[in-house]
Enzyme design. Sequence first.
Site, short mmCIF file in Angstrom:
data_model
loop_
_atom_site.label_atom_id
_atom_site.label_comp_id
_atom_site.label_asym_id
_atom_site.label_seq_id
_atom_site.Cartn_x
_atom_site.Cartn_y
_atom_site.Cartn_z
N GLY A 186 0.80 -1.22 0.00
CA GLY A 186 0.00 0.00 0.00
C GLY A 186 0.83 1.27 0.00
O GLY A 186 1.58 1.50 0.92
N SER A 187 0.72 2.08 -1.03
CA SER A 187 1.62 3.21 -1.15
C SER A 187 1.19 4.14 -2.28
O SER A 187 0.07 4.04 -2.77
CB SER A 187 3.04 2.68 -1.40
OG SER A 187 2.99 1.54 -2.25
N ARG A 188 2.13 5.01 -2.72
CA ARG A 188 1.79 5.99 -3.74
C ARG A 188 3.00 6.29 -4.61
O ARG A 188 4.14 6.22 -4.15
CB ARG A 188 1.32 7.28 -3.07
CG ARG A 188 0.49 8.19 -3.98
CD ARG A 188 -0.01 9.38 -3.23
NE ARG A 188 0.86 10.53 -3.36
CZ ARG A 188 0.88 11.56 -2.51
NH1 ARG A 188 0.10 11.55 -1.46
NH2 ARG A 188 1.67 12.58 -2.72
#
Length: 218
Positions: A186-188
């Site tokens: 989960g990240s960007r």
Amino acid sequence: MIRIHKEGRTFLLLLFFLLTSVNISLFMLYPFSKLYILSSLISLVFFSFFLQFFRNPIINKTIGDDIVVSPANGKVVYVGEVFEPEYFQDKRLQISIFMSPFDVHINRNPVSGIIKYYKYHKGKYLVAWHPKSSTKNERTTTVIENKKATVLIRQIAGFVARRVINYSKVGSSVKQSDQLGFIKFGSRADLFLPLNFKPSISINQKTIAGETVIGKLG
């Protein structure tokens, strides 16, 4: 057949042996009990989640000197002008893509070119969609330069993500859509582009790393 990314092979192997050991022990103590059945089902779901997280699907790579492709699988959450303080120190067009735990977390080069700059930053673990995560969270900054433009990509760890992996080496030549790195859980990914860049994506649009065209260079 599911292809597993190299970043997940050791983890998955250890997880498999751990879950197997737990369930064998439970079976020996409580054969065919509700506890054993429940543990087996939970283990199966747990392992399946991580198996899909580390999958490495075959993609149809997009290549073009005048285009920029998505660096990440996920959803576009921001498109707008911002001040980029680390490398450009001026205004750029920022495009942010949020990766949920269910997305493929392989990051890919948005353009071909030479790595002009790379830096790893220690930081916090704010939720990846938080506005300050771009400058406060654990992150990497990679700058790729070619004849058309200079593009900055930032990998950002999120609340769940605790490790950012980047394969960039300053001075090396990279190809568009090849692997840039990997972010775990989960990240960007943020892109910083010239102000004359013409985006062809919109907010909430889903993207595929190395395939989806973000837009054309001016």
